[in-house]
Design an enzyme around this catalytic site. Structure first.
Site, PDB file in Angstrom:
ATOM      1  N   ARG A   1       0.895  -1.337   0.109  1.00 53.23           N
ATOM      2  CA  ARG A   1      -0.020   0.221  -0.055  1.00 53.23           C
ATOM      3  C   ARG A   1       0.898   1.125   0.034  1.00 53.23           C
ATOM      4  O   ARG A   1       1.034   1.994  -0.869  1.00 53.23           O
ATOM      5  CB  ARG A   1      -0.956  -0.088   1.180  1.00 53.23           C
ATOM      6  CG  ARG A   1      -2.215   0.836   1.272  1.00 53.23           C
ATOM      7  CD  ARG A   1      -1.737   2.591   1.483  1.00 53.23           C
ATOM      8  NE  ARG A   1      -1.491   2.480   2.870  1.00 53.23           N
ATOM      9  CZ  ARG A   1      -1.036   3.591   3.420  1.00 53.23           C
ATOM     10  NH1 ARG A   1      -0.872   4.635   2.824  1.00 53.23           N
ATOM     11  NH2 ARG A   1      -0.498   3.622   4.794  1.00 53.23           N
ATOM     12  N   ASP A   2       1.503   1.539   0.888  1.00 52.93           N
ATOM     13  CA  ASP A   2       2.318   2.739   1.222  1.00 52.93           C
ATOM     14  C   ASP A   2       3.471   2.864   0.269  1.00 52.93           C
ATOM     15  O   ASP A   2       3.933   3.822  -0.269  1.00 52.93           O
ATOM     16  CB  ASP A   2       2.776   2.861   2.611  1.00 52.93           C
ATOM     17  CG  ASP A   2       3.295   4.416   3.049  1.00 52.93           C
ATOM     18  OD1 ASP A   2       2.920   5.139   2.192  1.00 52.93           O
ATOM     19  OD2 ASP A   2       3.687   4.468   4.347  1.00 52.93           O
TER      20      ASP A   2
ATOM     21  N   CYS B   1      10.236   9.136  -1.230  1.00 57.09           N
ATOM     22  CA  CYS B   1       9.643  10.181  -0.399  1.00 57.09           C
ATOM     23  C   CYS B   1       8.670  11.033  -1.051  1.00 57.09           C
ATOM     24  O   CYS B   1       9.436  11.708  -2.077  1.00 57.09           O
ATOM     25  CB  CYS B   1      10.812  11.081   0.442  1.00 57.09           C
ATOM     26  SG  CYS B   1      10.127  12.164   1.124  1.00 57.09           S
TER      27      CYS B   1
ATOM     28  N   HIS C   1       6.507   4.039  13.048  1.00 57.84           N
ATOM     29  CA  HIS C   1       6.537   4.010  11.533  1.00 57.84           C
ATOM     30  C   HIS C   1       7.576   5.278  11.101  1.00 57.84           C
ATOM     31  O   HIS C   1       7.102   6.373  10.839  1.00 57.84           O
ATOM     32  CB  HIS C   1       5.075   4.359  10.979  1.00 57.84           C
ATOM     33  CG  HIS C   1       4.726   4.553   9.669  1.00 57.84           C
ATOM     34  ND1 HIS C   1       4.237   3.746   8.852  1.00 57.84           N
ATOM     35  CD2 HIS C   1       5.357   5.301   8.625  1.00 57.84           C
ATOM     36  CE1 HIS C   1       4.058   3.737   7.698  1.00 57.84           C
ATOM     37  NE2 HIS C   1       4.873   4.845   7.367  1.00 57.84           N
TER      38      HIS C   1
ATOM     39  N   HIS D   1      10.223   6.837   8.649  1.00 53.29           N
ATOM     40  CA  HIS D   1      10.934   6.866   7.409  1.00 53.29           C
ATOM     41  C   HIS D   1      12.435   7.134   7.584  1.00 53.29           C
ATOM     42  O   HIS D   1      12.984   7.577   8.355  1.00 53.29           O
ATOM     43  CB  HIS D   1      10.358   8.125   6.673  1.00 53.29           C
ATOM     44  CG  HIS D   1       9.136   7.583   5.986  1.00 53.29           C
ATOM     45  ND1 HIS D   1       8.323   8.091   4.909  1.00 53.29           N
ATOM     46  CD2 HIS D   1       8.032   6.716   6.499  1.00 53.29           C
ATOM     47  CE1 HIS D   1       7.182   7.625   4.505  1.00 53.29           C
ATOM     48  NE2 HIS D   1       6.975   6.929   5.512  1.00 53.29           N
TER      49      HIS D   1
ATOM     50  N   ASN E   1      10.100   4.957   3.367  1.00 53.75           N
ATOM     51  CA  ASN E   1       9.682   3.948   4.298  1.00 53.75           C
ATOM     52  C   ASN E   1      11.107   3.242   4.509  1.00 53.75           C
ATOM     53  O   ASN E   1      11.778   2.924   3.561  1.00 53.75           O
ATOM     54  CB  ASN E   1       8.744   3.075   3.751  1.00 53.75           C
ATOM     55  CG  ASN E   1       7.350   3.564   4.036  1.00 53.75           C
ATOM     56  OD1 ASN E   1       6.850   3.732   4.919  1.00 53.75           O
ATOM     57  ND2 ASN E   1       6.656   3.598   2.546  1.00 53.75           N
TER      58      ASN E   1
END
Lengths: 308, 308
Positions: A15-16, A243, A210, A212, A252
Site C-alpha cells: 500500500r504505502d 519520499c 513508523h 521513514h 519507508n
C-alpha cells in the site's frame, strides 16, 4: 538496556510502498507480492487503500487485490489491513471482506490542511463514524498519526500534539496507534522526547513506530523506541515508496533492514530474512529499479560473490 | 541519556574512500577535495596512504598530495594524518612533511593473515618501530583496530580481543584508537558489548568509532557509542569507499549522515552541512556516480524541489 524479546513488523509495501508509483502495477503482481511476504513470515500486511482512484490511481484495484488475497489459501493468523480514510471507503472495504482497516490523523495542522484539506479536529471527527461502524461490524481499526517528528510545512511538531491525537484515536477504539515520522527528520533524541509525551497517555503495547529512512535515521530511531518498550514497527519491503516530499530521497524504512537489525540484537520477528531479500529483489525488478535497502544490496552482493 | 556536547569527525574519504577506486583519481581532484572538506569545517582529514603503489595504485601520488595540502594556505588547526603500515612508509611520509600518521591492527587472526599476511602479534610488533620513530620525531600516531564487530572470515570477534589490541596500540603511544566495524555487521547490542570490554582498558576520550554502513546500522551504532562517552567518529564524504567484501554494498558511513544526526541531536561538530553536501555531490560527480548517502540525496532532492 531492556529490549523486547519479540517484535511484530507491519509490512506496508503493497500500500504505502506502491501508492506513489506512477506506472500502474498489475493486480497480479500485487497479489504475488503479498503472497511472498506472507510466505516470508510477515503476519500483518497492509494490502491496499480504499480511496478514490481519482486521487490514488495505483490503488484503483483495491477490491480485486483484497478479495484475491483473502480468498486464496492464505496461512492462518494473517492480518490484511486496508486504509479507509472515510465511511465510503470503509463500506467498500467491508464489502470486499476486510477484517481490519486503518485511519490516519496528522499531528500538524498545516499537514492536515494540505494533505486532506481539513483541520486535525475535523479529520478525527470524520474517522469517528468509521471506527463506530467498524466496531459494530467486528472489524479492527488501526490508527496512524503522521508528522510525529516534524512536518514538511511547519518544521518541528510538539510532542504534546502527537500525544493528544494518539490518545483521541485510542479513545475512538483503535487497537494500535502507529506513530509516523512522515518526513524522516526524527532522531533518537526527538523520538524519545515524542514517545515520552505519548507514553503518558497511551501504553507502549498499543504503539507502533513508523519511521521513514529519508536521512538514514530509521534504525537508530527503532533502537530508541525499543528501549522505551515499543515492539511493533511498520516497514516496506525493499524500501518501496520513496519520499513524496523529496523525489529521489528514501522513504519507508526497508523491512529487511529492520529484520537484520532486530535479529542481530537477538530479537525474534518470525521472518525469514533470505526469503524477504528475495522478495525485495523480485518486486524491485518488477517495477524496474534496484532494491533501495542497504541490507538487500549487501546480502545480494555477498551472494553474487560466493557464487562467483 | 547523557550525550557529548561536541563531537569531532575524522574524514577518511580521500584515503579510505578513494583507495579502492579502480580509475585513478588525479591528484588535482584529491587536493581540491581536501581543500573543500577543510573549508566545510572538517578539522581532521586523512589525506593519503604511504603504501606500495604496487598494492594500492590509487595512493601512488601520496607524496604529491600530502606536500600540496601541507604547502597550501590551509586554515590553522588542521590535522592531515596519513596511513603508514611500516617503517618504510613512515619515512616517506615524514620526508613529505607528515605531522600525524596512522597504523592499523586487526582484532581477528584470519583477517590479519589474509589482509597483511601476518598474525596480529606480528603486525603489532611491525608497528612498534613506527610508533617509536614517530614519537622521537614529534609525529602523532593514531591506531586503527579493524573487525571490532565481526570478521569476513571468522564471523563473530571476541570483545576481549578488541580490547587487547586497542590497549596494546595505546601502550605503544597512539593518541587515539579508532575501532573499525570493517564489514558493518555491528548493531547497538554488539557495539555496546565490544565497548564495554574496551572501556575497561582504554578511556573513552582516547577512542573513536569507525563504523561501516553496509547494513545501514552506522547511525544506530554511533548513538550507542555516544551514550558510552565516545565523541570521535570516522566517516567518508558522500559515503565514498563502498565495501571491498561485497561489491555494490555500502561501506564507510557518509560524513553528512553523521553531521545530520549529530546536529539534530543538538551536538556541535563545527561542520557546515550544506557545504559538506555540496562537496559530496561534487566528488561523486567527479568519479561518475550518485552520492551514496541518504542525507546528500534528501538534501539535494529538497533543493531541486525548492528551485522548481
Amino acid at each position: 538496556m531492556t529490549l523486547p524479546r519479540k517484535v511484530r513488523l507491519v509490512e506496508v509495501g503493497p500500500r504505502d510502498g506502491l501508492q506513489n508509483e506512477k506506472q500502474l502495477v498489475p493486480a497480479d503482481i500485487k497479489v504475488e507480492l503479498i503472497r511472498r511476504l506472507a510466505a516470508a513470515g510477515l503476519s500483518t500486511i497492509e494490502v491496499t487503500s480504499f480511496v478514490s482512484p481519482k486521487w490514488v490511481p495505483q490503488m484503483g484495484d483495491n477490491t480485486e487485490v483484497l478479495t484475491r488475497v483473502l480468498g486464496g489459501a492464505a496461512p492462518a493468523g494473517l492480518d490484511y489491513p486496508v486504509l479507509t480514510p472515510n465511511l465510503k471507503g470503509f463500506e467498500a472495504a467491508l464489502a470486499a471482506g476486510a477484517r481490519e482497516v486503518a485511519v490516519f490523523g496528522a499531528a500538524s495542522e498545516s499537514f492536515s490542511q494540505k494533505n486532506i484539506n481539513c483541520s486535525i479536529a475535523e479529520s478525527l471527527e470524520r474517522f469517528r463514524p468509521v471506527t463506530e461502524v467498524a466496531q459494530a461490524a467486528g472489524v479492527r481499526v488501526r490508527g496512524y498519526v503522521s508528522c510525529v517528528a516534524g512536518c514538511p510545512y511547519e518544521g518541528a511538531v510538539a510532542p504534546e500534539k502527537v500525544a493528544e491525537v494518539a490518545e483521541t484515536l485510542l479513545a475512538m477504539g483503535c487497537y494500535e496507534i502507529s506513530l509516523g515520522d512522515t518526513i524522516g527528520t526524527g532522531n533518537p533524541v526527538s523520538i524519545r522526547r515524542m514517545l515520552d509525551a505519548v507514553l503518558r497517555r497511551v501504553p507502549a503495547e498499543r504503539l507502533a513506530g513508523h519511521y521513514h529512512d529519508t536521512y538514514g535515521m530509521a534504525a537508530a530511531n527503532v533502537c530508541a523506541s525499543l528501549e522505551m518498550g515499543v515492539a511493533v514497527f511498520d516497514a516496506s519491503v525493499g524500501g518501496l515508496g520513496g519520499c513524496p516530499y523529496a523525489a529521489g530521497a528514501s522513504g519507508n524504512v526497508a523491512t529487511e533492514d529492520l529484520v537484520w537489525l532486530l535479529h542481530g540484537m537477538g530479537i525474534d520477528t518470525g521472518i525469514d530474512l533470505d526469503a524477504l531479500v528475495d522478495t525485495a529483489a523480485w518486486i524491485s525488478a518488477e517495477i524496474g529499479r534496484e532494491p533501495a535497502s542497504r541490507v538487500a544490496r549487501a546480502v545480494l552482493a555477498k551472494r553474487a560473490k560466493s557464487c562467483a
